[in-house]
Design an enzyme around this catalytic site. Structure first.
Site, PDB file in Angstrom:
ATOM      1  N   ARG A  50     -14.430  14.073  -5.515  1.00  0.00           N
ATOM      2  CA  ARG A  50     -13.271  13.662  -4.708  1.00  0.00           C
ATOM      3  C   ARG A  50     -12.121  14.652  -4.884  1.00  0.00           C
ATOM      4  O   ARG A  50     -11.428  15.000  -3.934  1.00  0.00           O
ATOM      5  CB  ARG A  50     -12.834  12.237  -5.083  1.00  0.00           C
ATOM      6  CG  ARG A  50     -11.785  11.681  -4.140  1.00  0.00           C
ATOM      7  CD  ARG A  50     -11.542  10.195  -4.347  1.00  0.00           C
ATOM      8  NE  ARG A  50     -10.930   9.905  -5.635  1.00  0.00           N
ATOM      9  CZ  ARG A  50     -10.692   8.678  -6.101  1.00  0.00           C
ATOM     10  NH1 ARG A  50     -11.023   7.626  -5.387  1.00  0.00           N
ATOM     11  NH2 ARG A  50     -10.132   8.490  -7.277  1.00  0.00           N
ATOM     12  N   LYS A 149      -6.254  12.632  -2.225  1.00  0.00           N
ATOM     13  CA  LYS A 149      -5.444  12.136  -3.351  1.00  0.00           C
ATOM     14  C   LYS A 149      -4.470  13.257  -3.713  1.00  0.00           C
ATOM     15  O   LYS A 149      -4.691  14.020  -4.648  1.00  0.00           O
ATOM     16  CB  LYS A 149      -6.379  11.761  -4.506  1.00  0.00           C
ATOM     17  CG  LYS A 149      -5.863  10.592  -5.320  1.00  0.00           C
ATOM     18  CD  LYS A 149      -6.925  10.043  -6.216  1.00  0.00           C
ATOM     19  CE  LYS A 149      -6.337   9.412  -7.461  1.00  0.00           C
ATOM     20  NZ  LYS A 149      -5.394   8.324  -7.242  1.00  0.00           N
ATOM     21  N   GLU A 182      -4.568  -1.257   1.567  1.00  0.00           N
ATOM     22  CA  GLU A 182      -4.856  -1.222   0.132  1.00  0.00           C
ATOM     23  C   GLU A 182      -3.619  -1.602  -0.652  1.00  0.00           C
ATOM     24  O   GLU A 182      -2.623  -2.033  -0.081  1.00  0.00           O
ATOM     25  CB  GLU A 182      -5.364   0.174  -0.273  1.00  0.00           C
ATOM     26  CG  GLU A 182      -4.402   1.298   0.050  1.00  0.00           C
ATOM     27  CD  GLU A 182      -4.923   2.681  -0.351  1.00  0.00           C
ATOM     28  OE1 GLU A 182      -5.850   2.777  -1.153  1.00  0.00           O
ATOM     29  OE2 GLU A 182      -4.351   3.663   0.156  1.00  0.00           O
TER      30      GLU A 182
HETATM   31  N1  PLP Z   1      -5.869   3.683  -3.513  1.00  0.00           N
HETATM   32  C1  PLP Z   1      -4.989   4.590  -3.962  1.00  0.00           C
HETATM   33  C2  PLP Z   1      -3.854   4.980  -3.086  1.00  0.00           C
HETATM   34  C3  PLP Z   1      -5.138   5.144  -5.238  1.00  0.00           C
HETATM   35  O1  PLP Z   1      -4.275   6.051  -5.687  1.00  0.00           O
HETATM   36  C4  PLP Z   1      -6.203   4.717  -6.050  1.00  0.00           C
HETATM   37  C5  PLP Z   1      -6.362   5.263  -7.403  1.00  0.00           C
HETATM   38  O2  PLP Z   1      -7.071   6.182  -7.624  1.00  0.00           O
HETATM   39  C6  PLP Z   1      -7.106   3.776  -5.540  1.00  0.00           C
HETATM   40  C7  PLP Z   1      -6.900   3.281  -4.269  1.00  0.00           C
HETATM   41  C8  PLP Z   1      -8.277   3.298  -6.341  1.00  0.00           C
HETATM   42  O3  PLP Z   1      -9.266   4.289  -6.429  1.00  0.00           O
HETATM   43  P1  PLP Z   1     -10.169   4.469  -7.724  1.00  0.00           P
HETATM   44  O4  PLP Z   1     -10.970   3.232  -7.863  1.00  0.00           O
HETATM   45  O5  PLP Z   1     -11.006   5.662  -7.430  1.00  0.00           O
HETATM   46  O6  PLP Z   1      -9.250   4.669  -8.866  1.00  0.00           O
END
Ligand code: PLP
Length: 287
Positions: A50, A149, A182
């Site tokens: 990612r 990200k 989210e």
């Molecule tokens: N959504 C956002 C905006 C995030 O920054 C994160 C954190 O990484 C997540 C969702 C959850 O993703 P993950 O399960 O890969 O940590």
């Protein structure tokens, strides 16, 4: 505490970067949050994939191969000796001048920090949390994709501020069409009549690695899992609601905008998923 800084290990006091770094000046960079459980790094390859996808999307060339990066992460974890910890991996465009031009930044800066973490106090995993929906909207997928990200987390910071102003610890963000996307740093799931729903990526959610793990666990446990858009109303009338994330793990939501979810305590399906998640994170992972 040892911090990986551009190929060297330095102490926290000496872990410093230039004020001309474009990550600082412009939020120009990408990052990952990764978890260590009982000495195992959880789904490290997925996180590295990612990270490299985020970097590719913004034309940022990371000067290590994925394998080298994995090696650096594991070495940073080993040096710090924590059995349970959170890893923050940051790649910024690097040092440039005050102008926006990223081509003046010669080398990306790479930082790996490992430290213990508790996002929410332990008792909230037993009681569940209250959330609100906020005015801040998720940016559209046709501009800077929410799947990247990036170090531009202002939207998410504003969500946290709105949550704080509403006296709750987390909030749900909607997209520009009003579909639930989210949380500020976590994905959202609802359960209705035993079926598990989570918004698809195109609604404006990051494709969370914990989200993926939970979908796999749910299918293994015999649940039907659907990636479908849903609205605030669907959340209000759900039987169970929970959030997932590297930092949050799996946490039950028991109130949304003042509406009590179910009977106001973490529901049986959420508890089952959390239990199975906790069991698996210890056995999965890379040494
Ligand atoms: N959504 C956002 C905006 C995030 O920054 C994160 C954190 O990484 C997540 C969702 C959850 O993703 P993950 O399960 O890969 O940590």
């Amino acid at each position: 505490q040892w911090i990986f800084l551009n190929g060297e290990f330095v102490t926290k006091e000496n872990a410093k970067i230039s004020v001309y770094d474009h990550g600082f000046l412009y939020g120009d960079g990408v990052f990952e949050g990764i978890r260590v459980y009982s000495g195992n790094v959880f789904r490290l390859e997925e996180h590295i994939d990612r990270l490299y996808n985020s970097a590719k999307s913004i034309l940022l060339d990371i000067p290590y191969t994925k394998d080298e990066m994995i090696g650096h992460v594991l070495e940073t974890v080993r040096r710090n000796g924590y059995q349970d910890a959170y890893i923050r991996l940051v790649v910024s465009r690097g040092v440039g001048d005050l102008g926006l031009d990223p081509y003046k930044c010669k080398t990306p800066q790479i930082v790996i920090i490992v430290e213990p973490l508790a996002l929410f106090p332990k008792h909230l995993y037993e009681t569940g949390i209250e959330v609100v929906t906020v005015a801040t909207r998720r940016n559209r997928s046709d501009v800077l994709s929410p799947k990247v990200k990036s170090l531009n987390y202002l939207n998410n910071v504003l969500v946290k501020i709105e949550a704080h102003l509403a006296n709750v610890s987390e909030a749900l963000i909607l997209n520009d069409q009003g579909y639930v996307a989210e949380g500020s740093g976590d994905n959202v799931f609802i359960i209705k009549n035993g079926v598990i729903y989570t918004p698809p990526g195109y609604v404006g959610a990051l494709e969370g690695i914990t989200r993926q793990a939970i979908m796999e666990i749910a299918v293994d446990l015999g649940y039907t899992v659907k990636e479908e858009p849903f609205t605030r109303h669907d959340v209000y009338v759900a039987d169970e609601v929970f959030l997932t994330g590297t930092a949050a793990e799996v946490i039950s939501v028991i109130k949304v905008d003042g509406r009590t979810i179910g009977d106001g305590t973490p529901g049986p399906h959420t508890k089952r998923l959390l239990e199975e998640f906790r069991r698996r994170v210890v056995v999965e992972g890379v040494k």
